[in-house]
Write a protein that holds these residues in place. Structure first.
Motif, PDB file in Angstrom:
ATOM      1  N   ILE A 148      48.780  35.773  35.483  1.00 48.09           N
ATOM      2  CA  ILE A 148      47.653  36.398  36.169  1.00 48.09           C
ATOM      3  C   ILE A 148      46.415  36.408  35.268  1.00 48.09           C
ATOM      4  O   ILE A 148      46.435  36.966  34.181  1.00 48.09           O
ATOM      5  CB  ILE A 148      48.004  37.844  36.608  1.00 48.09           C
ATOM      6  N   GLU A 149      45.366  35.759  35.728  1.00 51.57           N
ATOM      7  CA  GLU A 149      44.079  35.748  35.021  1.00 51.57           C
ATOM      8  C   GLU A 149      42.970  35.898  36.052  1.00 51.57           C
ATOM      9  O   GLU A 149      42.377  34.899  36.479  1.00 51.57           O
ATOM     10  CB  GLU A 149      43.921  34.459  34.215  1.00 51.57           C
ATOM     11  N   PRO A 150      42.683  37.129  36.444  1.00 51.52           N
ATOM     12  CA  PRO A 150      41.678  37.352  37.491  1.00 51.52           C
ATOM     13  C   PRO A 150      40.267  36.971  37.045  1.00 51.52           C
ATOM     14  O   PRO A 150      39.974  36.886  35.860  1.00 51.52           O
ATOM     15  CB  PRO A 150      41.738  38.858  37.744  1.00 51.52           C
ATOM     16  N   PHE A 151      39.424  36.778  38.034  1.00 53.17           N
ATOM     17  CA  PHE A 151      38.003  36.517  37.794  1.00 53.17           C
ATOM     18  C   PHE A 151      37.318  37.780  37.298  1.00 53.17           C
ATOM     19  O   PHE A 151      36.545  37.746  36.339  1.00 53.17           O
ATOM     20  CB  PHE A 151      37.362  36.017  39.096  1.00 53.17           C
ATOM     21  N   ILE A 152      37.610  38.915  37.951  1.00 54.46           N
ATOM     22  CA  ILE A 152      36.918  40.166  37.630  1.00 54.46           C
ATOM     23  C   ILE A 152      37.765  41.351  38.097  1.00 54.46           C
ATOM     24  O   ILE A 152      38.551  41.219  39.036  1.00 54.46           O
ATOM     25  CB  ILE A 152      35.516  40.174  38.291  1.00 54.46           C
ATOM     26  N   ILE A 153      37.596  42.490  37.422  1.00 50.56           N
ATOM     27  CA  ILE A 153      38.225  43.742  37.847  1.00 50.56           C
ATOM     28  C   ILE A 153      37.105  44.713  38.213  1.00 50.56           C
ATOM     29  O   ILE A 153      36.178  44.916  37.429  1.00 50.56           O
ATOM     30  CB  ILE A 153      39.091  44.368  36.739  1.00 50.56           C
ATOM     31  N   ILE A 154      37.215  45.298  39.401  1.00 53.38           N
ATOM     32  CA  ILE A 154      36.283  46.328  39.854  1.00 53.38           C
ATOM     33  C   ILE A 154      37.110  47.593  40.041  1.00 53.38           C
ATOM     34  O   ILE A 154      38.051  47.605  40.831  1.00 53.38           O
ATOM     35  CB  ILE A 154      35.595  45.916  41.171  1.00 53.38           C
ATOM     36  N   SER A 155      36.777  48.654  39.308  1.00 51.42           N
ATOM     37  CA  SER A 155      37.625  49.843  39.284  1.00 51.42           C
ATOM     38  C   SER A 155      36.829  51.125  39.463  1.00 51.42           C
ATOM     39  O   SER A 155      35.747  51.286  38.889  1.00 51.42           O
ATOM     40  CB  SER A 155      38.363  49.902  37.941  1.00 51.42           C
ATOM     41  N   MET A 185      38.372  26.610  38.333  1.00 46.43           N
ATOM     42  CA  MET A 185      37.460  27.354  37.486  1.00 46.43           C
ATOM     43  C   MET A 185      37.724  28.843  37.631  1.00 46.43           C
ATOM     44  O   MET A 185      38.119  29.318  38.684  1.00 46.43           O
ATOM     45  CB  MET A 185      36.021  27.035  37.871  1.00 46.43           C
ATOM     46  N   LYS A 186      37.455  29.557  36.585  1.00 46.19           N
ATOM     47  CA  LYS A 186      37.732  30.984  36.559  1.00 46.19           C
ATOM     48  C   LYS A 186      36.994  31.751  37.664  1.00 46.19           C
ATOM     49  O   LYS A 186      37.498  32.725  38.187  1.00 46.19           O
ATOM     50  CB  LYS A 186      37.374  31.556  35.185  1.00 46.19           C
ATOM     51  N   MET A 187      35.792  31.307  38.044  1.00 47.42           N
ATOM     52  CA  MET A 187      35.007  32.056  39.025  1.00 47.42           C
ATOM     53  C   MET A 187      35.635  32.058  40.412  1.00 47.42           C
ATOM     54  O   MET A 187      35.253  32.847  41.260  1.00 47.42           O
ATOM     55  CB  MET A 187      33.577  31.534  39.087  1.00 47.42           C
ATOM     56  N   HIS A 188      36.618  31.205  40.664  1.00 49.37           N
ATOM     57  CA  HIS A 188      37.285  31.161  41.961  1.00 49.37           C
ATOM     58  C   HIS A 188      38.604  31.926  41.963  1.00 49.37           C
ATOM     59  O   HIS A 188      39.299  31.945  42.971  1.00 49.37           O
ATOM     60  CB  HIS A 188      37.508  29.712  42.395  1.00 49.37           C
ATOM     61  N   ARG A 189      38.937  32.545  40.862  1.00 51.62           N
ATOM     62  CA  ARG A 189      40.172  33.314  40.782  1.00 51.62           C
ATOM     63  C   ARG A 189      40.028  34.639  41.510  1.00 51.62           C
ATOM     64  O   ARG A 189      38.973  35.000  42.012  1.00 51.62           O
ATOM     65  CB  ARG A 189      40.546  33.540  39.322  1.00 51.62           C
ATOM     66  N   ASP A 190      41.125  35.383  41.524  1.00 60.53           N
ATOM     67  CA  ASP A 190      41.192  36.647  42.268  1.00 60.53           C
ATOM     68  C   ASP A 190      40.209  37.693  41.752  1.00 60.53           C
ATOM     69  O   ASP A 190      39.964  37.795  40.550  1.00 60.53           O
ATOM     70  CB  ASP A 190      42.592  37.247  42.177  1.00 60.53           C
ATOM     71  N   ILE A 191      39.694  38.467  42.681  1.00 61.55           N
ATOM     72  CA  ILE A 191      38.906  39.657  42.374  1.00 61.55           C
ATOM     73  C   ILE A 191      39.837  40.844  42.613  1.00 61.55           C
ATOM     74  O   ILE A 191      40.390  40.990  43.706  1.00 61.55           O
ATOM     75  CB  ILE A 191      37.656  39.754  43.276  1.00 61.55           C
ATOM     76  N   LEU A 192      40.033  41.662  41.583  1.00 60.76           N
ATOM     77  CA  LEU A 192      40.890  42.842  41.705  1.00 60.76           C
ATOM     78  C   LEU A 192      40.028  44.068  41.908  1.00 60.76           C
ATOM     79  O   LEU A 192      39.101  44.304  41.139  1.00 60.76           O
ATOM     80  CB  LEU A 192      41.745  43.030  40.450  1.00 60.76           C
ATOM     81  N   VAL A 193      40.347  44.846  42.928  1.00 62.29           N
ATOM     82  CA  VAL A 193      39.632  46.075  43.215  1.00 62.29           C
ATOM     83  C   VAL A 193      40.636  47.217  43.133  1.00 62.29           C
ATOM     84  O   VAL A 193      41.647  47.211  43.838  1.00 62.29           O
ATOM     85  CB  VAL A 193      38.971  46.046  44.613  1.00 62.29           C
TER      86      VAL A 193
END
Length: 142
Positions: free
Chosen positions: A51-58, A1-9
């Motif tokens: 690459i399909e991250p869960f979320i990007i925090i920038s 599921m998408k919610m378990h993918r990488d979190i990019l900071v």
């Protein structure tokens, strides 16, 4: 599921990255947390087809390419926009320009870093928990 993918900071300040690393360690999410000190490096990573991250925090203010500029590129490039990645801003800025710019770019969250570690951790937890709960509601990808 998408919610378990990488979190990019994406954060250019080493001290701020260290604080976020500690926060994510304390929160114990199972996601892989990837830190980028350079938004151009992050952009090249995001452009990779697999690459399909869960979320990007920038962060907003970074050398070379700021957080708003990065968001604009993601929105303009169809292959990136189609990845449906929630984009969150973290910043010490609370000025009217930053808030208006975030709204214009459809930023899905704006977190003020502040000086209180526990409040910052709570904001990050609330953000991640919100998207874990609602990602399938807002995304066409499951």
């Amino acid at each position: 599921m998408k919610m378990h993918r990488d979190i990019l900071v994406i954060e250019d300040d080493e001290d701020d990255r260290d604080i976020l690393k500690e926060i994510f360690r304390d929160l114990g999410y199972k996601n892989n947390i990837l830190f980028f000190s350079d938004s151009i490096e992050a952009l090249e990573y995001i452009k990779r087809p697999e690459i399909e991250p869960f979320i990007i925090i920038s962060d907003i203010n970074m050398p070379k390419l700021g957080g708003f500029e990065l968001r604009n590129i993601i929105l303009e490039e169809e292959v990136l926009a189609d990845k449906d990645i929630p984009y969150i801003i973290i910043s010490n800025a609370q000025d009217e320009y930053s808030v208006k710019e975030a709204n214009k770019l459809s930023i899905q969250g704006f977190i003020h870093k502040g000086n209180d570690y526990n409040k910052y951790k709570e904001k990050i937890k609330n953000l991640i928990d919100y998207w874990k709960e609602n990602i399938n509601t807002f995304s066409s990808k499951k």
